[in-house]
Design an enzyme around this catalytic site. Structure first.
Site, PDB file in Angstrom:
ATOM      1  N   ARG A   1     -12.896   5.478  -3.066  1.00 45.38           N
ATOM      2  CA  ARG A   1     -12.013   4.717  -2.347  1.00 45.38           C
ATOM      3  C   ARG A   1     -12.517   3.234  -2.672  1.00 45.38           C
ATOM      4  O   ARG A   1     -13.555   2.695  -2.650  1.00 45.38           O
ATOM      5  CB  ARG A   1     -12.402   4.768  -0.577  1.00 45.38           C
ATOM      6  CG  ARG A   1     -11.175   4.061   0.133  1.00 45.38           C
ATOM      7  CD  ARG A   1     -11.381   4.581   1.549  1.00 45.38           C
ATOM      8  NE  ARG A   1     -10.004   4.239   2.104  1.00 45.38           N
ATOM      9  CZ  ARG A   1      -8.769   4.921   2.113  1.00 45.38           C
ATOM     10  NH1 ARG A   1      -8.719   6.048   1.557  1.00 45.38           N
ATOM     11  NH2 ARG A   1      -7.706   4.816   2.704  1.00 45.38           N
TER      12      ARG A   1
ATOM     13  N   HIS B   1      -4.175  -6.105   1.954  1.00 43.97           N
ATOM     14  CA  HIS B   1      -3.985  -6.132   3.574  1.00 43.97           C
ATOM     15  C   HIS B   1      -4.526  -7.469   3.896  1.00 43.97           C
ATOM     16  O   HIS B   1      -4.719  -8.322   3.014  1.00 43.97           O
ATOM     17  CB  HIS B   1      -4.765  -4.961   4.103  1.00 43.97           C
ATOM     18  CG  HIS B   1      -4.108  -3.604   3.504  1.00 43.97           C
ATOM     19  ND1 HIS B   1      -2.812  -3.131   3.817  1.00 43.97           N
ATOM     20  CD2 HIS B   1      -4.747  -2.663   2.752  1.00 43.97           C
ATOM     21  CE1 HIS B   1      -2.842  -1.981   3.521  1.00 43.97           C
ATOM     22  NE2 HIS B   1      -3.752  -1.661   2.560  1.00 43.97           N
TER      23      HIS B   1
ATOM     24  N   CYS C   1       0.722  -1.266  -0.113  1.00 45.64           N
ATOM     25  CA  CYS C   1      -0.061   0.024   0.090  1.00 45.64           C
ATOM     26  C   CYS C   1       0.926   1.526  -0.083  1.00 45.64           C
ATOM     27  O   CYS C   1       1.515   1.783  -0.853  1.00 45.64           O
ATOM     28  CB  CYS C   1      -0.897  -0.104   1.155  1.00 45.64           C
ATOM     29  SG  CYS C   1      -2.343   1.467   1.077  1.00 45.64           S
TER      30      CYS C   1
END
Length: 246
Positions: free
Chosen positions: A135, A198, A101
């Site tokens: 997002r 993640h 990320c």
């Protein structure tokens, strides 16, 4: 797990970059997986940290970096730029790295935020990131010719686009990945694995963990002598992850 493997094959030094600022999505779990699997393979793990202002260790075998908020990226910016020549050199020397990320973004050329300000990257990876209004959040499944199906969870507004010579890590079959347009997830360069995933990434993807370990061990000792690991729990987690909705 291995059958009584003793840690006698040598020490592998794993360096985590900026754990204070770039570790908000459970990226510490990736360090724990590398530590445990190194032990199961019979090697002694030594876990190091580098935070802004620290001297950079002179002898590391594997580097791992996680995600963080934009404010965290600004905190580490000056230190990361100072390390840029060292990190570029290590990348070209085939040191294995896992970049998740935020540090995936900053190892590229730049991050242009939504308000138009530019956070310069260090140019290890030929990519650029642009802050998006939407997002990208949810479970991801992506397929890789090198690692098979990759399972994880994404949560990012940055939209990353790879340069023409930079290979993606995988092709997305569920989720968004690097951006909302090209179905690419992550990037691969030399012994670097970069990803937005993640969850943490490595517990459900032991093939990636073992790739990083193998490359670190081969680079240091010339050959890799793996242990025998029971990955049935990881495989169960992968099967369950594959059934989760987006």
């Amino acid at each position: 797990m291995p059958n009584g493997t003793a840690n006698t094959k040598g020490t592998i030094r794993v360096l985590q970059l900026y754990p204070r600022e770039m570790n908000i999505y459970g990226d510490w779990g990736n360090v724990l997986v590398l530590k445990q699997r190194l032990s199961w393979h019979g090697y002694t793990p030594e876990i190091l940290e580098h935070n802004a202002g620290d001297p950079f260790p002179s002898d590391v075998d594997l580097i791992i970096g996680g995600g963080g908020q934009d404010s965290g990226q600004l905190v580490i910016q000056e230190d990361l730029q100072a390390l840029a020549p060292t990190l570029r050199g290590l990348a070209e020397e085939n040191l294995p790295m896992l970049l998740i990320c935020g540090l995936y973004q900053l190892f590229g050329n730049f991050f242009r935020t939504q308000n138009g300000s530019v956070i310069p990257g260090i140019g290890v990876l030929d990519l650029e990131t642009h802050g998006g209004e939407k997002r990208l959040i949810g479970n991801v499944v992506a397929t890789s010719p090198e690692f098979g199906d990759i399972h994880g969870y994404e949560n990012h507004s940055g939209q990353t686009f790879l340069g023409p010579e930079l290979a993606p890590l995988a092709t997305v079959t569920k989720g968004e990945g690097n951006n909302a347009t090209d179905e690419h997830e992550g990037a691969r360069y030399r012994n670097i694995v970069a990803s937005y995933l993640h969850g943490s990434l490595l517990p459900k993807n032991p093939a990636i963990a073992d790739f990083l370990i193998r490359k670190a061990v081969e680079r240091k000792f010339g050959s890799f002598d793996p242990g025998v690991i029971d990955d049935s729990l990881a495989e169960a987690a992968r099967r369950h992850a594959a059934t989760r909705p987006r």
